[in-house]
Design a protein around this motif. Structure first.
Motif, PDB file in Angstrom:
ATOM      1  N   ILE A   1      44.813  59.798  22.424  1.00  0.00           N
ATOM      2  CA  ILE A   1      44.478  58.406  22.499  1.00  0.00           C
ATOM      3  C   ILE A   1      42.873  58.326  22.594  1.00  0.00           C
ATOM      4  O   ILE A   1      42.467  60.046  23.738  1.00  0.00           O
ATOM      5  CB  ILE A   1      44.231  57.359  23.943  1.00  0.00           C
ATOM      6  CG1 ILE A   1      46.021  56.448  23.558  1.00  0.00           C
ATOM      7  CG2 ILE A   1      43.547  56.456  24.176  1.00  0.00           C
ATOM      8  CD1 ILE A   1      45.972  55.494  22.417  1.00  0.00           C
ATOM      9  N   PRO A   2      42.007  58.307  21.561  1.00  0.00           N
ATOM     10  CA  PRO A   2      40.590  58.582  21.829  1.00  0.00           C
ATOM     11  C   PRO A   2      39.878  58.009  23.620  1.00  0.00           C
ATOM     12  O   PRO A   2      39.725  56.915  22.668  1.00  0.00           O
ATOM     13  CB  PRO A   2      40.110  58.697  20.646  1.00  0.00           C
ATOM     14  CG  PRO A   2      40.335  57.773  20.393  1.00  0.00           C
ATOM     15  CD  PRO A   2      41.744  57.640  20.566  1.00  0.00           C
ATOM     16  N   PHE A   3      39.067  58.457  24.515  1.00  0.00           N
ATOM     17  CA  PHE A   3      38.804  57.223  25.205  1.00  0.00           C
ATOM     18  C   PHE A   3      36.920  56.814  25.166  1.00  0.00           C
ATOM     19  O   PHE A   3      37.000  56.840  25.381  1.00  0.00           O
ATOM     20  CB  PHE A   3      38.962  58.513  26.569  1.00  0.00           C
ATOM     21  CG  PHE A   3      40.005  58.303  26.979  1.00  0.00           C
ATOM     22  CD1 PHE A   3      40.839  56.223  27.270  1.00  0.00           C
ATOM     23  CD2 PHE A   3      41.192  59.168  26.971  1.00  0.00           C
ATOM     24  CE1 PHE A   3      42.372  56.989  27.977  1.00  0.00           C
ATOM     25  CE2 PHE A   3      42.718  59.178  27.023  1.00  0.00           C
ATOM     26  CZ  PHE A   3      43.272  58.454  28.180  1.00  0.00           C
ATOM     27  N   SER A   4      36.719  58.325  24.681  1.00  0.00           N
ATOM     28  CA  SER A   4      35.479  58.253  23.110  1.00  0.00           C
ATOM     29  C   SER A   4      35.549  58.960  22.410  1.00  0.00           C
ATOM     30  O   SER A   4      36.387  59.807  22.511  1.00  0.00           O
ATOM     31  CB  SER A   4      34.038  58.593  24.878  1.00  0.00           C
ATOM     32  OG  SER A   4      33.936  59.708  24.503  1.00  0.00           O
ATOM     33  N   ASP A   5      34.173  59.045  22.045  1.00  0.00           N
ATOM     34  CA  ASP A   5      33.867  59.932  20.588  1.00  0.00           C
ATOM     35  C   ASP A   5      34.225  61.403  20.893  1.00  0.00           C
ATOM     36  O   ASP A   5      34.907  62.004  20.165  1.00  0.00           O
ATOM     37  CB  ASP A   5      32.619  60.493  20.384  1.00  0.00           C
ATOM     38  CG  ASP A   5      32.035  61.206  18.889  1.00  0.00           C
ATOM     39  OD1 ASP A   5      32.863  60.881  18.531  1.00  0.00           O
ATOM     40  OD2 ASP A   5      31.103  60.877  19.000  1.00  0.00           O
ATOM     41  N   THR A   6      34.749  61.382  21.872  1.00  0.00           N
ATOM     42  CA  THR A   6      34.833  63.203  22.272  1.00  0.00           C
ATOM     43  C   THR A   6      36.339  63.893  22.943  1.00  0.00           C
ATOM     44  O   THR A   6      36.308  64.773  23.284  1.00  0.00           O
ATOM     45  CB  THR A   6      33.510  63.703  22.785  1.00  0.00           C
ATOM     46  OG1 THR A   6      33.051  63.262  24.197  1.00  0.00           O
ATOM     47  CG2 THR A   6      32.192  64.664  21.988  1.00  0.00           C
ATOM     48  N   LEU A   7      36.204  62.526  24.017  1.00  0.00           N
ATOM     49  CA  LEU A   7      37.380  62.649  24.985  1.00  0.00           C
ATOM     50  C   LEU A   7      38.218  62.284  24.112  1.00  0.00           C
ATOM     51  O   LEU A   7      39.231  61.167  24.621  1.00  0.00           O
ATOM     52  CB  LEU A   7      37.113  61.344  26.328  1.00  0.00           C
ATOM     53  CG  LEU A   7      35.963  61.753  27.308  1.00  0.00           C
ATOM     54  CD1 LEU A   7      35.377  60.826  27.940  1.00  0.00           C
ATOM     55  CD2 LEU A   7      36.026  63.378  27.712  1.00  0.00           C
ATOM     56  N   VAL A   8      39.661  63.210  24.076  1.00  0.00           N
ATOM     57  CA  VAL A   8      40.585  62.875  23.497  1.00  0.00           C
ATOM     58  C   VAL A   8      41.715  64.697  23.883  1.00  0.00           C
ATOM     59  O   VAL A   8      40.757  65.390  23.141  1.00  0.00           O
ATOM     60  CB  VAL A   8      40.374  62.737  21.973  1.00  0.00           C
ATOM     61  CG1 VAL A   8      39.563  63.774  21.051  1.00  0.00           C
ATOM     62  CG2 VAL A   8      42.176  62.339  21.502  1.00  0.00           C
ATOM     63  N   LEU A   9      43.193  64.229  24.568  1.00  0.00           N
ATOM     64  CA  LEU A   9      43.777  65.540  24.187  1.00  0.00           C
ATOM     65  C   LEU A   9      44.001  66.084  23.253  1.00  0.00           C
ATOM     66  O   LEU A   9      43.629  67.326  23.017  1.00  0.00           O
ATOM     67  CB  LEU A   9      44.707  64.744  25.634  1.00  0.00           C
ATOM     68  CG  LEU A   9      45.627  66.002  26.116  1.00  0.00           C
ATOM     69  CD1 LEU A   9      44.670  67.332  26.621  1.00  0.00           C
ATOM     70  CD2 LEU A   9      47.148  65.476  26.709  1.00  0.00           C
ATOM     71  N   ALA A  10      44.325  64.757  22.651  1.00  0.00           N
ATOM     72  CA  ALA A  10      44.558  66.241  21.262  1.00  0.00           C
ATOM     73  C   ALA A  10      45.256  65.307  20.228  1.00  0.00           C
ATOM     74  O   ALA A  10      44.925  64.398  19.631  1.00  0.00           O
ATOM     75  CB  ALA A  10      46.185  66.553  20.894  1.00  0.00           C
ATOM     76  N   ASN A  11      43.454  65.072  19.550  1.00  0.00           N
ATOM     77  CA  ASN A  11      42.879  64.905  18.043  1.00  0.00           C
ATOM     78  C   ASN A  11      43.175  65.245  17.004  1.00  0.00           C
ATOM     79  O   ASN A  11      43.249  66.328  15.856  1.00  0.00           O
ATOM     80  CB  ASN A  11      40.868  65.512  18.009  1.00  0.00           C
ATOM     81  CG  ASN A  11      40.677  64.735  16.704  1.00  0.00           C
ATOM     82  OD1 ASN A  11      41.102  63.370  16.583  1.00  0.00           O
ATOM     83  ND2 ASN A  11      39.648  65.298  16.712  1.00  0.00           N
TER      84      ASN A  11
END
Lengths: 344, 201
Positions: free
Chosen positions: A106-116
């Protein structure tokens, strides 16, 4: 000195340690969110029904979820005789595992994602489709008639609504041209008019209602209707029982987050002008998630429970045709270029 | 041994164990559950191969849908384990024959010059932003569009056939018409009867 110690670890174990830390950073707030979602549910439904709701533990009852968790932890876990002990205790784990694992992408913002990862939408579909095992195994392993019937009932319901949900997601991926949740979020950059809510309105409605049905929430709560229907977790007690509810609430937050990311413009503010852009993306996403969760609680306080045949009819004969028709509409709109601009 | 290799041997080991348990365990429900575990580990191996689309679809289709229906059926059947064990010796020669044939075929295929490791080029690792799904989709809808459509049509035919085979019209089945139920008015169901009081007092 600390960097020296850090460098002493081999490369792969550094990755593992960092990932474990990030997982804790995601899961701890999630669990806290689950705890306070149960509190919000009791309070909001209380006020909707013109009563106060819980008001005994701590200031304004803010400690009630903690008290509930402690109480459940201290209760005995009863394992029925002649049940399959291993599977009986594995079932709650299987229920909550996928509900937590899905948060990895799950992306929490443009950059905050554990596994993109590239196919994160598919990953979520695959994991949420595994949640049904917890229920089936719980019903079977208890070696008792009523949980088994309850498990069959809710498993059939979950399998049916998964199809409608999957088709709704097909519409989203057609519009965004990507299976990556981050890119789906980025495709909706701009003002509120750029959100997929408008071109995909039928799919949004289908997705959200299917999500409510998928999590066995009211008005589709034939799995566990606390007061009268015997559900799949009849034989569970204490923490093993609470795990199913943890999974249910974690899934509620997941569905609300996914709906926000895919239809409500993810982390983008509704208007791309000054006072709105001051709030960071994570804050906007949280606002949208809370709004969707509020709708779920509102449903529960408002609607009477569906009859089982009506649930099945709604899933198979209404939602699936609606999504299929709208997928064709999207395809046509993309193909006929003047309207293709609706989907960037 | 690198981290990836440790993962490979772990998943492969669990896969082999689960696959063995599928055919040796007595309880059919547990056997189906081990099959689920086997599928899951196979998907993990595919992810190690960078085939993430196939891996996720394996979990989605087989674990999420096929095995759920499988479990449904197996759980509802009352299977007599004693009867299942009967006739083991009777079928052993046939089973053994099939097993020997399979082993021979595998050995022939794996040893043949066309299929040697040297015949196949080493797989090239792709960059992190390489979209497996996009490439598969492009291939399926351009180069292989006709086979793909034919397969889809075959599946549709199979669906229709399965539905027609199981759909039995029974005369005594009763069902509701939702449209009728929605349009019902209070006056259709409820009749208010005015009654004079029977006794004064």
């Amino acid at each position: 000195m600390l960097t020296n110690m850090w460098n002493w670890f081999p490369g792969w174990s550094q990755t593992v340690i960092i990932d474990l830390g990030l997982i804790i950073v995601i899961v701890l707030p999630l669990m806290l969110g689950v705890a306070y979602l149960t509190y919000a549910e009791r309070k909001i439904i209380g006020y909707m029904q013109m009563r106060i709701g819980p008001n005994r533990v701590g200031p304004r009852d803010w400690l009630q979820p903690i008290a509930d968790a402690l109480k459940l932890l201290l209760k005995e876990i009863i394992v029925p005789t002649n049940s399959n002990k291993f599977l009986f205790l594995l079932a709650p784990v299987l229920a909550i595992g996928p509900a937590l694992a899905a948060w990895a992408v799950i992306p929490f913002s443009d950059t905050l994602v554990l596994a993109n990862i590239d196919a994160s939408l598919l990953f979520i579909l695959a994991l949420t489709s595994m949640g049904v095992y917890g229920i089936i195994i719980a019903g079977w392993a208890a070696n008792s008639k009523y949980p088994f019937l309850g498990a069959m009932r809710s498993a059939a319901q979950m399998v049916a609504y998964e199809i409608a949900m999957g088709f709704a997601l097909v519409g989203v991926l057609m519009a965004a041209g990507s299976l990556n949740l981050r890119e789906i979020g980025l495709a909706q950059a701009g003002n509120i008019s750029d959100w997929y809510l408008w071109p995909l309105l039928p799919l949004f409605v289908v997705y959200f209602i299917s999500g409510v049905a998928e999590t066995n929430r009211a008005p589709f709560d034939v799995a566990e209707g606390e007061s009268e229907i015997v559900g799949f977790h009849l034989e569970y007690s204490g923490m093993s029982f609470a795990m199913f509810f943890l999974a249910e609430y974690a899934n509620m937050i997941l569905i609300a987050t996914l709906a926000s990311i895919m239809f409500l413009g993810a982390w983008h503010p509704p208007f791309d002008v000054a006072p709105f852009t001051w709030i960071p993306g994570l804050g906007w996403l949280a606002v949208k998630v809370c709004l969707m969760l509020f709708f779920m609680l509102w449903f529960r306080a408002t609607f009477p429970r569906y009859r089982y045949d009506q649930i099945m009819r709604l899933g198979w004969k209404v939602f699936i045709p609606v999504t299929l028709v709208w997928i064709v509409v999207i395809g046509g709109a993309i193909f006929l270029s003047p309207w293709g601009d609706v989907f960037h | 041994m690198g981290f990836e290799q440790i993962l490979f041997y772990f998943f492969a080991g669990v896969l082999l164990f689960a696959a063995t348990m599928v055919i040796t365990i007595r309880n059919p429900v547990k056997s189906a559950l081990f099959l689920v575990l086997a599928f899951f580990n196979a998907a993990a191996l595919w992810i190690l191969l960078e085939a993430e689309f196939l891996a996720i679809v394996l979990v989605l289709v087989y674990v999420g849908a096929v095995m759920v229906l499988f479990l449904f059926v197996v759980m509802m059947l009352d299977i007599n384990l004693v009867k299942l064990r009967e006739g083991f010796g009777e079928y052993l020669p046939y089973g053994g024959l099939v097993a020997v044939l399979l082993v021979i075929e595998l050995v022939v295929v794996l040893n043949s010059p066309q299929f040697g490791l040297g015949e196949m080029p080493d797989p090239v690792g792709q960059a992190a932003d390489y979209s497996n799904t996009r490439e598969l989709g492009r291939l399926l809808y351009t180069t292989y569009v006709y086979p793909f459509e034919i397969a889809a049509l075959l599946l549709l035919v199979a669906i229709i056939a399965a539905i027609t085979l199981t759909m039995r019209k029974r005369k005594d089945t009763r069902y509701q018409n939702p449209a009728q139920q929605m349009s019902v008015q209070a006056k259709d169901r409820l009749r208010v009867v005015k009654m004079p009081a029977e006794r004064k007092g």
